[in-house]
Design a protein around this motif. Structure first.
Motif, PDB file in Angstrom:
ATOM      1  N   CYS A  14     -26.585  74.781  78.838  1.00 38.32           N
ATOM      2  CA  CYS A  14     -27.886  74.978  79.497  1.00 38.32           C
ATOM      3  C   CYS A  14     -28.856  75.732  78.593  1.00 38.32           C
ATOM      4  O   CYS A  14     -28.509  76.733  77.980  1.00 38.32           O
ATOM      5  N   LYS A  15     -30.098  75.196  78.517  1.00 40.57           N
ATOM      6  CA  LYS A  15     -31.133  75.827  77.692  1.00 40.57           C
ATOM      7  C   LYS A  15     -32.299  76.341  78.535  1.00 40.57           C
ATOM      8  O   LYS A  15     -33.365  76.626  77.995  1.00 40.57           O
ATOM      9  N   GLY A  16     -32.120  76.397  79.828  1.00 36.07           N
ATOM     10  CA  GLY A  16     -33.163  76.953  80.690  1.00 36.07           C
ATOM     11  C   GLY A  16     -34.498  76.256  80.586  1.00 36.07           C
ATOM     12  O   GLY A  16     -35.548  76.898  80.609  1.00 36.07           O
ATOM     13  N   CYS A  17     -34.496  74.917  80.483  1.00 35.06           N
ATOM     14  CA  CYS A  17     -35.744  74.189  80.260  1.00 35.06           C
ATOM     15  C   CYS A  17     -36.552  74.018  81.531  1.00 35.06           C
ATOM     16  O   CYS A  17     -37.705  73.605  81.474  1.00 35.06           O
ATOM     17  N   ASP A  18     -35.963  74.294  82.697  1.00 38.47           N
ATOM     18  CA  ASP A  18     -36.704  74.272  83.958  1.00 38.47           C
ATOM     19  C   ASP A  18     -36.883  72.867  84.542  1.00 38.47           C
ATOM     20  O   ASP A  18     -37.495  72.713  85.589  1.00 38.47           O
ATOM     21  N   ILE A  19     -36.369  71.819  83.888  1.00 38.67           N
ATOM     22  CA  ILE A  19     -36.602  70.458  84.387  1.00 38.67           C
ATOM     23  C   ILE A  19     -35.849  70.241  85.697  1.00 38.67           C
ATOM     24  O   ILE A  19     -36.385  69.663  86.634  1.00 38.67           O
ATOM     25  N   VAL A  21     -35.063  72.475  87.869  1.00 40.06           N
ATOM     26  CA  VAL A  21     -35.701  73.286  88.912  1.00 40.06           C
ATOM     27  C   VAL A  21     -36.840  72.507  89.549  1.00 40.06           C
ATOM     28  O   VAL A  21     -36.997  72.472  90.768  1.00 40.06           O
ATOM     29  N   ALA A  22     -37.644  71.818  88.712  1.00 37.51           N
ATOM     30  CA  ALA A  22     -38.779  71.052  89.235  1.00 37.51           C
ATOM     31  C   ALA A  22     -38.324  69.763  89.908  1.00 37.51           C
ATOM     32  O   ALA A  22     -38.975  69.288  90.825  1.00 37.51           O
ATOM     33  N   ALA A  23     -37.179  69.207  89.467  1.00 31.82           N
ATOM     34  CA  ALA A  23     -36.754  67.901  89.991  1.00 31.82           C
ATOM     35  C   ALA A  23     -35.970  68.021  91.293  1.00 31.82           C
ATOM     36  O   ALA A  23     -35.892  67.060  92.044  1.00 31.82           O
ATOM     37  N   CYS A  24     -35.374  69.178  91.578  1.00 30.38           N
ATOM     38  CA  CYS A  24     -34.486  69.331  92.745  1.00 30.38           C
ATOM     39  C   CYS A  24     -35.230  69.050  94.046  1.00 30.38           C
ATOM     40  O   CYS A  24     -36.177  69.767  94.379  1.00 30.38           O
ATOM     41  N   PRO A  25     -34.834  68.005  94.825  1.00 28.12           N
ATOM     42  CA  PRO A  25     -35.573  67.694  96.060  1.00 28.12           C
ATOM     43  C   PRO A  25     -35.562  68.825  97.096  1.00 28.12           C
ATOM     44  O   PRO A  25     -36.601  69.117  97.672  1.00 28.12           O
ATOM     45  N   PRO A  26     -34.402  69.488  97.396  1.00 25.98           N
ATOM     46  CA  PRO A  26     -34.482  70.573  98.382  1.00 25.98           C
ATOM     47  C   PRO A  26     -34.861  71.937  97.789  1.00 25.98           C
ATOM     48  O   PRO A  26     -34.815  72.942  98.507  1.00 25.98           O
ATOM     49  N   ASN A  27     -35.232  71.973  96.520  1.00 30.31           N
ATOM     50  CA  ASN A  27     -35.674  73.215  95.870  1.00 30.31           C
ATOM     51  C   ASN A  27     -34.669  74.359  95.996  1.00 30.31           C
ATOM     52  O   ASN A  27     -35.007  75.453  96.440  1.00 30.31           O
ATOM     53  N   VAL A  28     -33.423  74.095  95.594  1.00 30.50           N
ATOM     54  CA  VAL A  28     -32.422  75.155  95.692  1.00 30.50           C
ATOM     55  C   VAL A  28     -31.935  75.618  94.318  1.00 30.50           C
ATOM     56  O   VAL A  28     -31.002  76.394  94.229  1.00 30.50           O
ATOM     57  N   ILE A  29     -32.574  75.142  93.243  1.00 25.38           N
ATOM     58  CA  ILE A  29     -32.196  75.585  91.901  1.00 25.38           C
ATOM     59  C   ILE A  29     -33.301  76.477  91.350  1.00 25.38           C
ATOM     60  O   ILE A  29     -34.482  76.231  91.573  1.00 25.38           O
ATOM     61  N   ALA A  30     -32.899  77.526  90.635  1.00 20.47           N
ATOM     62  CA  ALA A  30     -33.868  78.382  89.944  1.00 20.47           C
ATOM     63  C   ALA A  30     -33.216  78.882  88.671  1.00 20.47           C
ATOM     64  O   ALA A  30     -31.995  78.791  88.504  1.00 20.47           O
ATOM     65  N   LEU A  31     -34.031  79.401  87.755  1.00 21.76           N
ATOM     66  CA  LEU A  31     -33.466  80.006  86.550  1.00 21.76           C
ATOM     67  C   LEU A  31     -33.015  81.420  86.897  1.00 21.76           C
ATOM     68  O   LEU A  31     -33.694  82.143  87.626  1.00 21.76           O
ATOM     69  N   ASN A  32     -31.869  81.811  86.365  1.00 22.22           N
ATOM     70  CA  ASN A  32     -31.305  83.133  86.640  1.00 22.22           C
ATOM     71  C   ASN A  32     -31.895  84.125  85.648  1.00 22.22           C
ATOM     72  O   ASN A  32     -31.487  84.192  84.489  1.00 22.22           O
ATOM     73  N   MET A  33     -32.882  84.891  86.093  1.00 23.44           N
ATOM     74  CA  MET A  33     -33.596  85.805  85.200  1.00 23.44           C
ATOM     75  C   MET A  33     -32.789  87.067  84.891  1.00 23.44           C
ATOM     76  O   MET A  33     -33.188  87.880  84.070  1.00 23.44           O
ATOM     77  N   GLU A  34     -31.634  87.238  85.560  1.00 24.24           N
ATOM     78  CA  GLU A  34     -30.829  88.443  85.324  1.00 24.24           C
ATOM     79  C   GLU A  34     -29.718  88.208  84.317  1.00 24.24           C
ATOM     80  O   GLU A  34     -28.945  89.100  84.026  1.00 24.24           O
ATOM     81  N   ARG A  35     -29.625  86.976  83.816  1.00 22.05           N
ATOM     82  CA  ARG A  35     -28.511  86.663  82.942  1.00 22.05           C
ATOM     83  C   ARG A  35     -29.008  85.837  81.753  1.00 22.05           C
ATOM     84  O   ARG A  35     -29.986  85.094  81.859  1.00 22.05           O
ATOM     85  N   LEU A  36     -28.340  85.989  80.604  1.00 21.86           N
ATOM     86  CA  LEU A  36     -28.674  85.189  79.426  1.00 21.86           C
ATOM     87  C   LEU A  36     -27.435  84.413  78.984  1.00 21.86           C
ATOM     88  O   LEU A  36     -26.320  84.919  79.086  1.00 21.86           O
ATOM     89  N   THR A  37     -27.644  83.197  78.493  1.00 18.19           N
ATOM     90  CA  THR A  37     -26.527  82.436  77.928  1.00 18.19           C
ATOM     91  C   THR A  37     -26.279  82.947  76.505  1.00 18.19           C
ATOM     92  O   THR A  37     -27.107  83.681  75.955  1.00 18.19           O
ATOM     93  N   PRO A  38     -25.142  82.568  75.884  1.00 14.43           N
ATOM     94  CA  PRO A  38     -24.900  83.007  74.500  1.00 14.43           C
ATOM     95  C   PRO A  38     -26.030  82.633  73.545  1.00 14.43           C
ATOM     96  O   PRO A  38     -26.238  83.279  72.529  1.00 14.43           O
ATOM     97  N   LYS A  39     -26.786  81.571  73.861  1.00 13.38           N
ATOM     98  CA  LYS A  39     -27.908  81.175  73.005  1.00 13.38           C
ATOM     99  C   LYS A  39     -29.200  81.907  73.340  1.00 13.38           C
ATOM    100  O   LYS A  39     -30.211  81.728  72.667  1.00 13.38           O
ATOM    101  N   GLY A  40     -29.191  82.702  74.424  1.00 15.55           N
ATOM    102  CA  GLY A  40     -30.372  83.490  74.745  1.00 15.55           C
ATOM    103  C   GLY A  40     -31.321  82.848  75.728  1.00 15.55           C
ATOM    104  O   GLY A  40     -32.496  83.184  75.763  1.00 15.55           O
TER     105      GLY A  40
END
Lengths: 86, 260
Positions: A14-19, A21-40
């Protein structure tokens, strides 16, 4: 709302591109701002119930980071068991 | 989350086997990843991963050989169709495809792609059209839209000075050697599904020996277009699709009864 589906996001891809999040029909996905992946990047995650397991997030995900699960109806399992016995 | 796993469940979607475990170097939101995934899913569905040989181009997708879990060769800039010709002629029982961007296919590799289609080589080409040179820093490409700002056309592409965008699919559809030519887009789930269908038909064309097949995919480049990934997808829908119309431009009559 009962659980019908859920997703697992692999931090390795995951690269946190937000695509998703915008595509999810019931709007239940978001970026986790409290956590970072190994790539940042801030990875995507499920934020509330309501996921139907439709798989649209996985279809639009450019990095194939999402695995989608859907609850199997109970009667399907019974049908298989009956067939196995017969 | 542990309680979720106790529920009887089915997997609706998981990462295809034809993709390797490496994470890609593509920028966040780049639809190159979607194109990779679609090719991998199609090869998995057809069960031909073991006998498929890919040809990697030069451009952003230069490391495609690291991301696909199959045999791969790396070609010189623009020469992937020529290399694929050689591979296919030596190993006709194998499935051979090239994965090329617009700088590689429509610019330096123009001669190779035209002649491979004219010869009707039985290979499949996946052509990624993002209207810009991605790897080198966002210069104007042959497919850049009129008036589109790039680093080498900072005031927008001036058609009097640098001409009009090239429509590869329409041009290749005029070739008698071509069996299947289609253009898809990767800007939303519906079009991604359609693009996957087109890729499947392209590989089926090759499996049936019906000649050259190509799928052009309209793709985004958020970094060089200097917009967010979601805005880039809107840009494809609003700006690119009118210039590059979607659809099938040539279909061999034998493919008409194919259901995928």
């Amino acid at each position: 709302m009962p659980v019908t589906g859920w997703i697992e996001v692999n931090d390795h891809y995951c690269k946190g591109c937000d695509i998703c999040v915008a595509a999810c029909p019931p709007n239940v996905i978001a970026l986790n701002m409290e956590r970072l992946t190994p790539k940042g990047y801030h990875p995507a995650h499920l934020v509330s119930e309501g996921c139907t397991g439709c798989g649209i997030c996985a279809i639009v995900c450019p990095d194939a980071a999402i695995t989608v699960y859907r609850e199997t109806p109970q009667r399907t399992r019974q049908k298989i068991t009956v067939q196995e016995i017969a | 989350m542990t309680t979720l796993h106790q529920i009887n469940h089915q997997i609706v979607y998981q990462r295809p086997e034809s993709l390797s475990d490496t994470n890609t170097h593509y920028c966040p939101g780049c639809t190159h990843g979607v194109a990779h995934r679609l090719v991998a899913e199609v090869l998995d569905e057809m069960g031909i991963r073991e006998k498929t040989i890919g040809v990697a181009p030069v451009g952003c997708s230069v490391f495609a050989y690291k991301y696909f879990n199959m045999d791969f060769v790396e070609a010189a800039h623009g020469r992937a169709p020529a290399m694929a010709t050689g591979v296919k002629r030596v190993l006709p029982q194998n499935t051979v495809y090239t994965y090329q961007g617009d700088g590689d296919l429509a610019s330096i590799g123009m001669a190779e792609i035209m002649h491979v289609a004219a010869r009707g080589e039985n290979i499949t080409v996946i052509f990624i059209n993002n209207a810009i040179y991605g790897m080198t820093g966002g210069q104007m490409a042959p497919t850049t839209l009129p008036g589109m700002k790039t680093t080498s056309s900072p005031l927008g592409r001036d058609v009097e000075l640098s001409g009009f965008p090239i429509r590869m699919s329409e041009m290749l559809a005029t070739m008698d050697g071509a069996g299947y030519i289609a253009r898809g887009s990767l800007h939303d789930a519906k079009h991604i599904r359609k693009a996957k269908k087109a890729i499947r038909i392209a590989f089926e064309t090759q499996e049936r020996g019906l000649g050259f097949s190509m799928v052009e995919l309209l793709s985004s480049c958020p970094t060089n277009w200097k917009i967010t990934p979601n805005e880039a997808l809107d840009f494809i829908a609003e700006q690119m699709v009118p210039v590059f119309p979607l659809g099938e431009f040539k279909t061999n009559p034998e493919l008409a009864k194919l259901r995928v």
